[in-house]
Every structure is written in C-alpha cells, then in structure tokens.
Design an enzyme around this catalytic site. Structure first.
Site, PDB file in Angstrom:
ATOM      1  N   HIS A 133      33.947 -26.559 -22.883  1.00 18.64           N
ATOM      2  CA  HIS A 133      34.788 -27.205 -21.877  1.00 18.64           C
ATOM      3  C   HIS A 133      35.768 -26.203 -21.274  1.00 18.64           C
ATOM      4  O   HIS A 133      36.018 -26.217 -20.062  1.00 18.64           O
ATOM      5  CB  HIS A 133      35.582 -28.356 -22.510  1.00 18.64           C
ATOM      6  CG  HIS A 133      34.793 -29.613 -22.722  1.00 18.64           C
ATOM      7  ND1 HIS A 133      33.682 -29.668 -23.524  1.00 18.64           N
ATOM      8  CD2 HIS A 133      34.967 -30.871 -22.226  1.00 18.64           C
ATOM      9  CE1 HIS A 133      33.203 -30.908 -23.532  1.00 18.64           C
ATOM     10  NE2 HIS A 133      33.960 -31.659 -22.744  1.00 18.64           N
ATOM     11  N   HIS A 182      38.063 -28.967 -31.338  1.00 15.94           N
ATOM     12  CA  HIS A 182      38.109 -27.510 -31.237  1.00 15.94           C
ATOM     13  C   HIS A 182      39.392 -26.972 -31.860  1.00 15.94           C
ATOM     14  O   HIS A 182      40.433 -27.639 -31.859  1.00 15.94           O
ATOM     15  CB  HIS A 182      38.057 -27.042 -29.775  1.00 15.94           C
ATOM     16  CG  HIS A 182      36.683 -26.982 -29.206  1.00 15.94           C
ATOM     17  ND1 HIS A 182      35.732 -26.078 -29.614  1.00 15.94           N
ATOM     18  CD2 HIS A 182      36.095 -27.737 -28.238  1.00 15.94           C
ATOM     19  CE1 HIS A 182      34.622 -26.262 -28.927  1.00 15.94           C
ATOM     20  NE2 HIS A 182      34.813 -27.271 -28.090  1.00 15.94           N
TER      21      HIS A 182
END
Length: 220
Positions: A133, A182
């Site tokens: 992302h 993450h």
C-alpha cells in the site's frame, strides 16, 4: 507564447541516494536488527490506540491504498494523459508504476517478513516488507507531484495539489500500522522505495524527453 522555461533538473543523483538508503533499510529489516525492532515499537506506541473514531477511519481509508484501487487510479491517469496527448508523461506513469510494484513483489518474496503477530483490524495476506500500500501510494502520488510541477502553471493551485498528493500516502501508511497489518519499518521502506522509483523514472523522462524538447525550443 512558447514556454522556454527549463524543466526541473535530473534526479538521478537523489534517486541513487534513496536507492542506497532503501538497500540499507531492507538489509536492516531482513537481518532482524535491534534498531528496526526499537523503531517499530516506538512508532507503534505513538500511533496505536483503541479510539473508535480512529479505528473506523483507518479501516475505511486503508482500502483506498489497495492494489486494485491504485491500479484503477493509474489506468485512469494513464488514459487522461493519452487523451490530452501527453504521451511521454503517460508512459512515465505506467512504466514507473509497473517497475515499482514489480520490484516490490520481488523484495517481498526475497525477504519473506511475516506480518505482525497480533489481531489484524483488516484483512491482509502475503509478506509484510515492504508495505505494498505504501509503495503503490507513494509512487502514484509521487508521480502526480511530478506532473503537477511540470503541468500546472498557477503557483497557488500547484502548492495546494502538492500538499494534497503528499498527505495521501502518509495517511495510507498510518492506516497500515494502525490496523496492525504492517510494522512501521514496512511502511517507511515502502515510502522510500516509491520515492526512489519516482526519482529514477523522472531521470529517464528528463533525459529522453524534457531536456531534448527544451533544447529544441530554446535553439529555435
């Protein structure tokens, strides 16, 4: 009136510097460095909380950085540039995005870092480093910053757009950490990688299109 203003200069040197920084960062992550561990813990403690409004924002906004969304946005931008006959910029966009995401896939499978071993607030699969992302949004919106600098004449509008484009990947990176899918080092690595490809891609655009075009206009 013909625009004889010289385009922004070559970015090969800063691109190379970012590549070196990214390489060092990737080595530290893959080696399980204590520095990376401390960095992740500090940022997680600052960002993460159980605020209901933050959770709702993060779980919704993070979807805007999904691969399919970024791909669709890239295709739309590519088509718009083609329609307005900005062919060099269109292929700069497509080539840079393809290179960044392809390289990201390679690095993910080379390092094979597992995602955080905590409850994820959104679905996420695959390896953790670097954040796809973050790579995708930093690259796409970095390209938009470059195009804004090159194509937008109004200084005020240009400044507003650049601020807007900059905020988007920052928020996407924030949501990836906040939703526990993450580590902060994944996000930072993704940003660095995206910026690297934007700078190196612009270097090719500069040498093969912008500088020759400027010299032709200037000499005529």
């Amino acid at each position: 009136m013909i625009n004889t203003k010289r385009p922004p200069r070559d970015t090969l040197i800063p691109g190379t510097i970012f590549l070196i920084i990214y390489t060092i960062w990737a080595i530290l992550v893959s080696s399980g460095s204590q520095f990376i561990h401390n960095f992740d813990n500090i940022i997680i403690n600052i960002i993460c909380n159980s605020n209901t409004a933050n959770i709702k924002f993060a779980t919704i906004f993070t979807n805007l950085g999904n691969t399919n969304v970024i791909v669709i946005e890239t295709i739309i931008l590519f088509i718009i540039l083609l329609v307005f006959k900005q062919y060099a910029y269109a292929f700069y966009t497509a080539g840079t995005m393809a290179a960044a995401n392809g390289y990201n896939w390679i690095i993910k499978h080379a390092i094979e870092r597992h995602r955080p071993f905590v409850h994820h607030l959104v679905y996420a699969s695959g390896y953790s480093f670097p954040s796809g992302h973050s790579v995708g949004s930093a690259t796409l919106f970095g390209i938009l910053i470059v195009l804004t600098i090159l194509l937008v004449k109004s200084k005020t509008f240009k400044s507003i757009l650049i601020i807007f484009w900059t905020c988007f990947p920052l928020l996407i990176g924030y949501t990836r950490v906040y939703t526990h899918v993450h580590y902060p080092s994944d996000v930072l690595g993704g940003w660095i990688e995206g910026i690297t490809f934007v700078l190196i891609g612009y270097s090719f655009l500069y040498h093969f299109y912008l500088e020759p075009k400027w010299k032709t206009i200037y000499q005529s």
